[in-house]
Design a protein around this motif. Structure first.
Motif, PDB file in Angstrom:
ATOM      1  N   SER A 107     -63.876 -15.120  -2.486  1.00 39.93           N
ATOM      2  CA  SER A 107     -64.022 -14.328  -3.715  1.00 39.93           C
ATOM      3  C   SER A 107     -63.356 -12.964  -3.553  1.00 39.93           C
ATOM      4  O   SER A 107     -62.796 -12.424  -4.513  1.00 39.93           O
ATOM      5  N   THR A 108     -63.385 -12.389  -2.340  1.00 43.33           N
ATOM      6  CA  THR A 108     -62.746 -11.088  -2.135  1.00 43.33           C
ATOM      7  C   THR A 108     -61.232 -11.200  -2.187  1.00 43.33           C
ATOM      8  O   THR A 108     -60.538 -10.217  -2.476  1.00 43.33           O
ATOM      9  N   LEU A 109     -60.713 -12.391  -1.898  1.00 42.81           N
ATOM     10  CA  LEU A 109     -59.270 -12.604  -1.925  1.00 42.81           C
ATOM     11  C   LEU A 109     -58.755 -12.960  -3.317  1.00 42.81           C
ATOM     12  O   LEU A 109     -57.567 -13.217  -3.497  1.00 42.81           O
ATOM     13  N   GLN A 110     -59.650 -12.974  -4.285  1.00 37.01           N
ATOM     14  CA  GLN A 110     -59.247 -13.327  -5.651  1.00 37.01           C
ATOM     15  C   GLN A 110     -59.116 -12.114  -6.558  1.00 37.01           C
ATOM     16  O   GLN A 110     -58.558 -12.202  -7.642  1.00 37.01           O
ATOM     17  N   GLY A 111     -59.650 -10.965  -6.109  1.00 32.38           N
ATOM     18  CA  GLY A 111     -59.658  -9.814  -7.007  1.00 32.38           C
ATOM     19  C   GLY A 111     -58.947  -8.607  -6.431  1.00 32.38           C
ATOM     20  O   GLY A 111     -58.565  -8.563  -5.264  1.00 32.38           O
ATOM     21  N   GLY A 112     -58.757  -7.578  -7.278  1.00 32.71           N
ATOM     22  CA  GLY A 112     -58.146  -6.332  -6.848  1.00 32.71           C
ATOM     23  C   GLY A 112     -56.737  -6.521  -6.344  1.00 32.71           C
ATOM     24  O   GLY A 112     -55.947  -7.299  -6.864  1.00 32.71           O
ATOM     25  N   ALA A 113     -56.402  -5.763  -5.275  1.00 34.63           N
ATOM     26  CA  ALA A 113     -55.056  -5.835  -4.693  1.00 34.63           C
ATOM     27  C   ALA A 113     -54.762  -7.215  -4.131  1.00 34.63           C
ATOM     28  O   ALA A 113     -53.609  -7.615  -3.985  1.00 34.63           O
ATOM     29  N   ALA A 114     -55.843  -7.973  -3.824  1.00 31.92           N
ATOM     30  CA  ALA A 114     -55.657  -9.296  -3.229  1.00 31.92           C
ATOM     31  C   ALA A 114     -55.001 -10.274  -4.191  1.00 31.92           C
ATOM     32  O   ALA A 114     -54.463 -11.299  -3.769  1.00 31.92           O
ATOM     33  N   THR A 115     -55.028  -9.969  -5.503  1.00 33.52           N
ATOM     34  CA  THR A 115     -54.409 -10.893  -6.456  1.00 33.52           C
ATOM     35  C   THR A 115     -52.900 -10.964  -6.262  1.00 33.52           C
ATOM     36  O   THR A 115     -52.256 -11.890  -6.743  1.00 33.52           O
ATOM     37  N   GLU A 116     -52.332  -9.982  -5.572  1.00 36.48           N
ATOM     38  CA  GLU A 116     -50.900  -9.967  -5.335  1.00 36.48           C
ATOM     39  C   GLU A 116     -50.507 -10.795  -4.116  1.00 36.48           C
ATOM     40  O   GLU A 116     -49.320 -10.953  -3.835  1.00 36.48           O
ATOM     41  N   LEU A 117     -51.487 -11.324  -3.388  1.00 32.33           N
ATOM     42  CA  LEU A 117     -51.195 -12.115  -2.200  1.00 32.33           C
ATOM     43  C   LEU A 117     -50.738 -13.512  -2.596  1.00 32.33           C
ATOM     44  O   LEU A 117     -51.217 -14.092  -3.569  1.00 32.33           O
ATOM     45  N   SER A 118     -49.836 -14.057  -1.808  1.00 35.96           N
ATOM     46  CA  SER A 118     -49.412 -15.433  -2.018  1.00 35.96           C
ATOM     47  C   SER A 118     -50.467 -16.375  -1.442  1.00 35.96           C
ATOM     48  O   SER A 118     -51.366 -15.947  -0.703  1.00 35.96           O
ATOM     49  N   ASP A 119     -50.357 -17.652  -1.769  1.00 33.63           N
ATOM     50  CA  ASP A 119     -51.298 -18.635  -1.230  1.00 33.63           C
ATOM     51  C   ASP A 119     -51.229 -18.675   0.297  1.00 33.63           C
ATOM     52  O   ASP A 119     -52.256 -18.807   0.973  1.00 33.63           O
ATOM     53  N   ASP A 120     -50.021 -18.562   0.843  1.00 34.71           N
ATOM     54  CA  ASP A 120     -49.863 -18.574   2.300  1.00 34.71           C
ATOM     55  C   ASP A 120     -50.523 -17.357   2.929  1.00 34.71           C
ATOM     56  O   ASP A 120     -51.155 -17.458   3.998  1.00 34.71           O
ATOM     57  N   GLU A 121     -50.416 -16.207   2.280  1.00 32.53           N
ATOM     58  CA  GLU A 121     -51.029 -14.988   2.816  1.00 32.53           C
ATOM     59  C   GLU A 121     -52.544 -15.092   2.768  1.00 32.53           C
ATOM     60  O   GLU A 121     -53.235 -14.677   3.712  1.00 32.53           O
ATOM     61  N   ARG A 122     -53.077 -15.652   1.684  1.00 39.56           N
ATOM     62  CA  ARG A 122     -54.528 -15.837   1.606  1.00 39.56           C
ATOM     63  C   ARG A 122     -55.011 -16.782   2.700  1.00 39.56           C
ATOM     64  O   ARG A 122     -56.035 -16.539   3.350  1.00 39.56           O
ATOM     65  N   SER A 123     -54.285 -17.872   2.901  1.00 41.37           N
ATOM     66  CA  SER A 123     -54.657 -18.841   3.933  1.00 41.37           C
ATOM     67  C   SER A 123     -54.604 -18.202   5.316  1.00 41.37           C
ATOM     68  O   SER A 123     -55.496 -18.408   6.145  1.00 41.37           O
ATOM     69  N   SER A 124     -53.575 -17.413   5.556  1.00 38.20           N
ATOM     70  CA  SER A 124     -53.414 -16.755   6.849  1.00 38.20           C
ATOM     71  C   SER A 124     -54.549 -15.773   7.104  1.00 38.20           C
ATOM     72  O   SER A 124     -55.103 -15.719   8.213  1.00 38.20           O
ATOM     73  N   ARG A 125     -54.913 -15.003   6.094  1.00 34.96           N
ATOM     74  CA  ARG A 125     -55.991 -14.032   6.268  1.00 34.96           C
ATOM     75  C   ARG A 125     -57.341 -14.706   6.454  1.00 34.96           C
ATOM     76  O   ARG A 125     -58.201 -14.214   7.186  1.00 34.96           O
ATOM     77  N   ALA A 126     -57.536 -15.835   5.788  1.00 34.54           N
ATOM     78  CA  ALA A 126     -58.775 -16.591   5.979  1.00 34.54           C
ATOM     79  C   ALA A 126     -58.869 -17.099   7.420  1.00 34.54           C
ATOM     80  O   ALA A 126     -59.931 -17.040   8.044  1.00 34.54           O
ATOM     81  N   THR A 127     -57.753 -17.587   7.942  1.00 35.31           N
ATOM     82  CA  THR A 127     -57.731 -18.064   9.325  1.00 35.31           C
ATOM     83  C   THR A 127     -57.969 -16.912  10.285  1.00 35.31           C
ATOM     84  O   THR A 127     -58.722 -17.043  11.268  1.00 35.31           O
ATOM     85  N   LEU A 128     -57.361 -15.783  10.019  1.00 38.36           N
ATOM     86  CA  LEU A 128     -57.527 -14.608  10.867  1.00 38.36           C
ATOM     87  C   LEU A 128     -58.979 -14.155  10.877  1.00 38.36           C
ATOM     88  O   LEU A 128     -59.535 -13.818  11.935  1.00 38.36           O
ATOM     89  N   ARG A 129     -59.623 -14.155   9.706  1.00 34.28           N
ATOM     90  CA  ARG A 129     -61.038 -13.758   9.640  1.00 34.28           C
ATOM     91  C   ARG A 129     -61.898 -14.708  10.467  1.00 34.28           C
ATOM     92  O   ARG A 129     -62.784 -14.278  11.205  1.00 34.28           O
ATOM     93  N   ARG A 130     -61.625 -16.017  10.363  1.00 35.28           N
ATOM     94  CA  ARG A 130     -62.404 -16.995  11.132  1.00 35.28           C
ATOM     95  C   ARG A 130     -62.227 -16.786  12.636  1.00 35.28           C
ATOM     96  O   ARG A 130     -63.202 -16.825  13.390  1.00 35.28           O
TER      97      ARG A 130
END
Length: 263
Positions: A107-130
């Motif tokens: 949900s945090t990756l869907q709003g604000g500045a995160a909306t400018e992220l590509s799908d690959d960037e979102r996936s990468s950040r999710a993996t990094l967080r894990r």
């Protein structure tokens, strides 16, 4: 010679010296030579051995494959975080990443500045967080975590009430770890500190000289302060925030109460 003294003499940032000494980054041959000169190392055999080791020590950090998707300055923070023995969080906006559930993080990756992220960037950040969670929340060498969360963090609905309730219950489970302390800064505490944005204090086994502060803005601009004149104001601010917050036991009870309200 303290780390700060050595960094000043080498004209480096303190964080660079910390990362080299901690082994979280490789070290260039020229840097090794500069350090050996500063430390008055004259044994030819030892010098040759250390320079040879430097040439083969440029190991890639665990987050290397995600480096292209990292915000500027964040890689430096990860290098410091790797060796920290204590992490002190203040968060007035959202749950700290290492304490987030998968659904909350999405949900945090869907709003604000995160909306400018590509799908690959979102996936990468999710993996990094894990991966960060695995490294920081598991194992005998995990750091001590002390987090002060503004009440707004707990009240702000992420995605939907069920997702937020699960996130709050997740915090309660994490707090069962004796190395994790959670404190809630209630609305009734008023304005406590002039530092109102999120920050993280990193504490190292070497003592106060090695402490650093990581600050982030709403525009994803990151700054690391590691000089002795930069860290104390944040130490003082964290102390005021912790004192004004509910004690850990009352904080957990309050988190449970808010979770129960999310039907």
């Amino acid at each position: 010679m303290t780390q700060e003294h050595a960094a000043d003499e080498l004209e480096w940032s303190l964080s660079k010296l910390i990362r080299i000494e901690a082994g979280t980054v490789g070290v260039a041959v020229t840097d090794v030579k500069a350090m050996l000169s500063l430390y008055n190392v004259t044994d030819a055999e030892l010098i040759s051995q250390l320079i040879s080791m430097a040439r083969v020590s440029r190991q890639r950090p665990w987050w290397f494959e995600h480096r292209e998707d990292l915000p500027a300055g964040y890689a430096t923070y990860l290098g410091l975080e790797e060796e920290a023995t204590g992490l002190y969080f203040f968060q007035p906006i959202a749950i700290p990443g290492i304490l987030q559930t998968n659904a909350y993080a999405q949900s945090t990756l869907q709003g604000g500045a995160a909306t400018e992220l590509s799908d690959d960037e979102r996936s990468s950040r999710a993996t990094l967080r894990r991966l960060r969670q695995e490294r920081l929340l598991g194992g005998d060498s995990r750091p001590r975590i002390d987090a002060v969360l503004d009440e707004a963090v707990l009240r702000r609905i992420a995605s939907d009430p069920a997702t937020m309730r699960d996130q709050l219950n997740h915090l309660l489970r994490l707090a069962e770890d004796p190395l994790i302390t959670l404190r809630v800064l209630p609305f009734t505490a008023g304005f406590v500190s002039t530092i109102s944005g999120p920050f993280i204090i990193l504490e190292f086994p070497d003592g106060a000289d090695a402490d650093a502060v990581y600050v982030e803005s709403a525009l994803m601009i990151f700054q690391i302060m590691d000089r002795t004149d930069g860290v104390p104001p944040y130490r003082k601010a964290f102390g005021h925030l912790a004192d004004a917050a509910l004690d850990p036991q009352a904080s957990l009870a309050y988190i449970a109460q808010i979770a129960a309200e999310l039907t």
